[in-house]
Structure formats: structure tokens, C-alpha cells
Motif scaffolding. Structure first.
Motif, short mmCIF file in Angstrom:
data_model
loop_
_atom_site.label_atom_id
_atom_site.label_comp_id
_atom_site.label_asym_id
_atom_site.label_seq_id
_atom_site.Cartn_x
_atom_site.Cartn_y
_atom_site.Cartn_z
N ASP A 166 -5.70 -5.36 5.60
CA ASP A 166 -5.86 -6.53 6.70
C ASP A 166 -6.72 -6.59 7.26
O ASP A 166 -7.59 -6.96 7.72
CB ASP A 166 -4.36 -6.74 7.03
CG ASP A 166 -3.78 -7.14 5.80
OD1 ASP A 166 -4.03 -7.55 5.54
OD2 ASP A 166 -1.95 -6.90 7.05
N ALA A 167 -6.41 -5.35 8.40
CA ALA A 167 -8.23 -4.21 8.77
C ALA A 167 -9.45 -4.38 8.40
O ALA A 167 -10.57 -5.41 8.77
CB ALA A 167 -8.27 -3.34 9.64
N LEU A 168 -9.32 -4.25 7.11
CA LEU A 168 -11.18 -4.13 6.26
C LEU A 168 -11.33 -6.18 5.68
O LEU A 168 -12.22 -6.02 5.94
CB LEU A 168 -10.96 -3.67 5.36
CG LEU A 168 -10.87 -1.62 5.69
CD1 LEU A 168 -10.21 -1.00 3.71
CD2 LEU A 168 -11.95 -1.48 5.24
N SER A 198 -15.40 -5.65 5.05
CA SER A 198 -16.53 -5.52 4.59
C SER A 198 -15.52 -5.11 2.84
O SER A 198 -16.08 -4.24 2.41
CB SER A 198 -16.40 -3.86 4.81
OG SER A 198 -15.47 -3.09 4.95
N LEU A 199 -14.71 -5.18 2.78
CA LEU A 199 -13.62 -4.86 1.59
C LEU A 199 -13.41 -5.02 0.18
O LEU A 199 -14.42 -6.89 0.65
CB LEU A 199 -12.15 -4.84 2.10
CG LEU A 199 -10.79 -4.31 0.80
CD1 LEU A 199 -11.00 -2.52 0.71
CD2 LEU A 199 -9.23 -5.14 1.17
N GLN A 200 -14.05 -4.87 -0.84
CA GLN A 200 -13.64 -5.78 -1.74
C GLN A 200 -13.11 -4.73 -2.70
O GLN A 200 -12.62 -6.30 -4.11
CB GLN A 200 -15.48 -4.93 -2.06
CG GLN A 200 -17.12 -6.07 -1.97
CD GLN A 200 -17.74 -5.86 -2.15
OE1 GLN A 200 -18.26 -5.31 -3.15
NE2 GLN A 200 -18.93 -5.56 -1.37
N VAL A 213 -16.34 -0.27 1.81
CA VAL A 213 -16.31 -1.24 0.78
C VAL A 213 -15.15 -1.43 -0.23
O VAL A 213 -14.28 -2.22 -0.81
CB VAL A 213 -17.23 -1.56 0.00
CG1 VAL A 213 -17.83 -2.17 -1.39
CG2 VAL A 213 -18.39 -1.65 1.01
N THR A 214 -14.81 0.17 -0.30
CA THR A 214 -13.72 0.17 -1.64
C THR A 214 -12.61 0.93 -0.76
O THR A 214 -13.55 2.30 0.28
CB THR A 214 -13.87 1.17 -2.92
OG1 THR A 214 -14.77 0.05 -3.35
CG2 THR A 214 -12.79 1.36 -3.48
N LEU A 215 -11.45 0.65 -0.70
CA LEU A 215 -10.55 1.42 -0.14
C LEU A 215 -9.40 2.43 -1.40
O LEU A 215 -8.77 1.56 -2.65
CB LEU A 215 -9.07 0.88 0.58
CG LEU A 215 -7.77 1.31 1.16
CD1 LEU A 215 -8.39 2.91 2.27
CD2 LEU A 215 -6.72 0.23 2.03
N ILE A 216 -9.19 3.59 -1.11
CA ILE A 216 -8.53 4.22 -2.05
C ILE A 216 -7.28 5.02 -1.93
O ILE A 216 -8.22 5.18 -0.63
CB ILE A 216 -9.16 5.34 -3.04
CG1 ILE A 216 -10.79 5.13 -3.51
CG2 ILE A 216 -8.56 6.16 -4.03
CD1 ILE A 216 -11.50 6.09 -4.19
N GLU A 217 -5.94 4.69 -2.19
CA GLU A 217 -5.04 5.71 -1.77
C GLU A 217 -4.27 6.24 -2.91
O GLU A 217 -3.78 5.77 -3.89
CB GLU A 217 -3.38 4.35 -1.09
CG GLU A 217 -3.05 5.05 -0.72
CD GLU A 217 -1.50 4.26 -0.31
OE1 GLU A 217 -0.85 4.70 0.46
OE2 GLU A 217 -1.52 2.80 -0.94
N LEU A 218 -4.96 8.05 -2.23
CA LEU A 218 -3.68 8.49 -3.37
C LEU A 218 -2.19 9.39 -2.76
O LEU A 218 -1.88 8.45 -1.79
CB LEU A 218 -4.90 10.12 -2.75
CG LEU A 218 -5.95 10.09 -3.52
CD1 LEU A 218 -6.74 11.32 -2.84
CD2 LEU A 218 -6.30 9.78 -4.31
N GLY A 219 -1.62 8.39 -4.41
CA GLY A 219 -0.29 8.61 -4.22
C GLY A 219 0.17 7.08 -3.41
O GLY A 219 1.05 7.32 -1.94
N SER A 220 -0.05 6.04 -3.99
CA SER A 220 0.13 5.20 -3.89
C SER A 220 1.79 4.32 -2.73
O SER A 220 2.37 4.20 -2.07
CB SER A 220 -1.41 3.69 -4.04
OG SER A 220 -0.35 3.86 -5.44
N GLU A 265 -9.68 -0.48 14.08
CA GLU A 265 -10.60 0.63 14.56
C GLU A 265 -11.16 2.15 13.21
O GLU A 265 -12.35 2.36 12.67
CB GLU A 265 -10.33 1.85 15.52
CG GLU A 265 -11.07 2.91 16.16
CD GLU A 265 -10.61 3.16 17.24
OE1 GLU A 265 -11.33 4.60 17.65
OE2 GLU A 265 -9.34 3.35 18.12
N VAL A 266 -10.00 2.41 12.58
CA VAL A 266 -10.38 3.10 11.00
C VAL A 266 -11.43 2.20 10.35
O VAL A 266 -12.03 2.17 10.04
CB VAL A 266 -9.41 3.18 9.98
CG1 VAL A 266 -9.59 3.35 8.95
CG2 VAL A 266 -7.95 4.37 11.24
#
Length: 336
Positions: A112-114, A119-121, A94-101, A86-87
């Protein structure tokens, strides 16, 4: 400084890793020097929690997330298992950014979901520990063939302007790390994030919720002593970086809940009167018996409070999910 190299992986197909470094060891050391000069003169003495997360500290925290008493990681993972798709659908990122990864373990559910939505690149893990981040980035690139892993070594209180642009982006700030910011600093951080987002970009925020005090206490004072070791590790950082002579075993770990402030407060308590030399700062500091060094706060939230703080910086809540026990929440908000 920007470096690019292939992921350390075997096989005919793996993702590209690029590493962008904005926090160099000398710069981090200068920042630590300045903060130690200031923080060790305060009453109570205080340091930022960022200094807990050297390479060893990052690994210890990863160990903490697996402890039976430490519920936030399990609860957040439960929410992601139930709602990651759902997220992905709502964000269209297109881009997932994780802060404090850190290790980005939970983030794999979002990746996996993206990917499933097509859409995910690009994935952008953002963290302060360069060695830890390099290994995590290489592992992710190996596990997600074709994905560009663009790692950014930086301090998310200072380097958010360096977040890569292009396409619709989703910034994930998970694990309840936002709780490490006191209210004024948290408001500044939310504004900084909002300023970097383009219309349509989103923020996925993990927040630990107010709950039974005994469970809160147990989560930060585990019976195995891993959190105590994690907390005392900051003294080893000071010994290494400042040439200090902290007797690590002369400090006890304690993390009580402050009812007035609504936060867990991580403390190192001096077991005896002692003087600590800080050669790199050309000074020393004195601890009385029972004196406290505060190393972290972890604020706990009510859902409406989170919505109001995001709205104050122009981020509109689109969805909020909790685990079945309502211990933890994920909030998805977009800039319009």
C-alpha cells in the motif's frame, strides 16, 4: 521451468500472475532424503525448519501468528503501520521481493505504501510451498489491480540467484525468520543476499529482540498447543515423504531458551524408547526415552549486532525502527 497464467479473479481488471518454479517436488524430496539421512544420525538429531512448512505447516504457522502469546507478528505489524511509508520513501522500490512470503498479510502494508508513492510495479513473493504460494499470489493480484505478481517457488538458501532483476528493488525478510539461521549460516545468507543486490537496492529485515525469558518461552509454548501441532507436523511430513512410521503422539513439544546460544530451540522429545522405520532411506533410527529431535532454532538479537552483521557484507544501515515495547525491530539497509 517458468509458467505464466492470469490470476484467478473475477472482474474486468486484475493483475498478472507469473509463477517461476525452481524447487520441484522431486528435488525437494531428494533434499529431504539427504538431510534426513544426515540429521537423524546426529547427536542431537536435527532437521532444518524448512521441512515444517508444507501446506499444512504453513497454515498452522499462520494460525500461530494470531495467538495471544505470539507477539512478533503483532509487533512487526505495529512497526509497519507506523513506518511503511517511510520505508517506501527511502527505498523508492519498483519491485518488492519478499523472502518466505507465506500469505504476505503484513506485506500489504508495504504494498500500500509503495503504491501510494507511485513507484511500485512488481511484487515477488518467494517461498517453498508451491500450492500455498499460487493461492496467495492469485489473491494479491486480485486485490491489487495492475500489479504484476511474479511468484518464485524456491529455497532462499539455494535459489537467490533467480531473483528477478530490473529497477530498484527492496528485499523484505520479515517475521524474524532470519533467527532460524545459526551464526555461520546467517553470515552466508547475508552475503548471498548482498551479492544479488545492485547498488541502491535495499534489504528490510525483521529481527526479534532479546527480552524477558518468560515471554519468550510462552511465545513458543502456547497454551492452545498450536505450536506443538506445528512442530509435530514435521513428523507427518517424514511419514508422507519417506514412508516413515513415526508415532506422532509419541513425541512431546518443548521450546526452551538457550542462554549460551541466545536462541529458542524447538524440540520434539521422544516420550518412550522407540524404533522408527524409514523405508525410502532403507534404514531405521532409534530414539531413547527423552531423546530430542531439534527442528528449529530462533535466534534473538540486539540491535547493534544486526547492524554489525549487515555492515560485514557491505549493507549500510539507513534506518531502524522498533515497536513501542521494543520487542521487535525492522532494519532498512542499502547496498552502495
Amino acid at each position: 521451468m517458468s509458467e505464466h497464467h492470469p490470476a484467478e479473479a473475477e472482474g474486468p481488471c486484475h493483475g498478472l500472475v507469473s509463477v517461476e518454479v525452481h524447487l520441484h517436488p522431486d528435488e525437494a524430496r531428494r533434499a529431504l532424503h539427504q538431510e534426513a539421512l544426515t540429521g537423524l544420525c546426529l547427536h542431537p538429531k536435527e532437521l532444518s525448519p524448512k521441512w515444517l512448512y508444507d501446506e499444512r505447516g504453513s497454515q498452522l504457522f499462520d494460525d500461530i501468528t494470531r495467538l495471544p502469546e505470539y507477539y512478533p507478528t503483532r509487533r512487526e505489524r505495529e512497526i509497519l503501520h507506523a513506518h511503511a511509508y517511510e520505508v517506501a520513501r527511502l527505498s523508492g522500490a519498483v519491485t518488492l521481493i519478499e523472502l518466505g512470503s507465506g500469505t504476505s498479510e503484513k506485506t500489504r502494508l508495504l504494498l500500500d505504501a509503495l503504491r501510494a508513492t507511485g513507484s511500485l510495479q512488481r511484487f515477488v513473493p518467494f517461498d517453498v510451498s508451491e500450492p500455498f504460494l499460487r493461492r496467495a499470489a492469485a489473491t494479491l493480484a486480485h486485490d491489487y489491480p495492475g500489479l504484476h505478481v511474479h511468484a518464485v517457488v524456491g529455497d532462499f538458501e539455494r535459489h537467490l540467484a533467480h531473483l528477478p532483476r530490473g529497477g530498484r528493488r527492496l528485499v523484505a525478510f520479515l517475521g524474524g525468520t532470519i533467527g532460524n539461521f545459526k551464526p555461520e549460516a546467517r553470515a552466508r545468507f547475508f552475503q548471498d543476499v548482498a551479492d544479488q543486490l545492485a547498488p541502491g537496492d535495499g534489504l528490510l529485515l525483521g529481527t526479534d529482540l532479546i527480552k524477558d525469558r518468560a515471554r519468550l518461552f510462552a511465545a513458543y509454548n502456547d497454551s492452545a498447543g498450536v505450536t506443538a501441532e506445528f512442530n509435530r507436523n514435521v513428523l507427518r511430513v517424514l511419514n508422507r515423504e519417506l514412508g516413515a512410521d513415526f508415532d506422532v503422539d509419541a513425541f512431546s513439544h518443548l521450546a526452551p531458551f538457550d542462554e549460551e546460544q541466545g536462541w529458542i530451540e524447538m524440540r520434539l522429545v521422544s516420550r518412550r524408547a522407540q524404533q522408527v522405520r524409514l523405508p525410502a532411506l532403507q534404514r531405521s533410527t532409534v530414539f531413547e526415552a527423552g531423546e530430542v529431535l531439534r527442528t528449529e532454532v530462533s535466534c534473538k538479537f540486539r540491535p547493534r549486532q544486526v547492524e554489525a552483521e549487515l555492515s560485514a557484507v557491505g549493507l549500510q544501515l539507513a534506518a531502524r525502527w522498533t515497536d513501542r515495547a521494543e520487542d521487535f525491530a525492522l532494519s532498512l539497509a542499502f547496498k552502495h
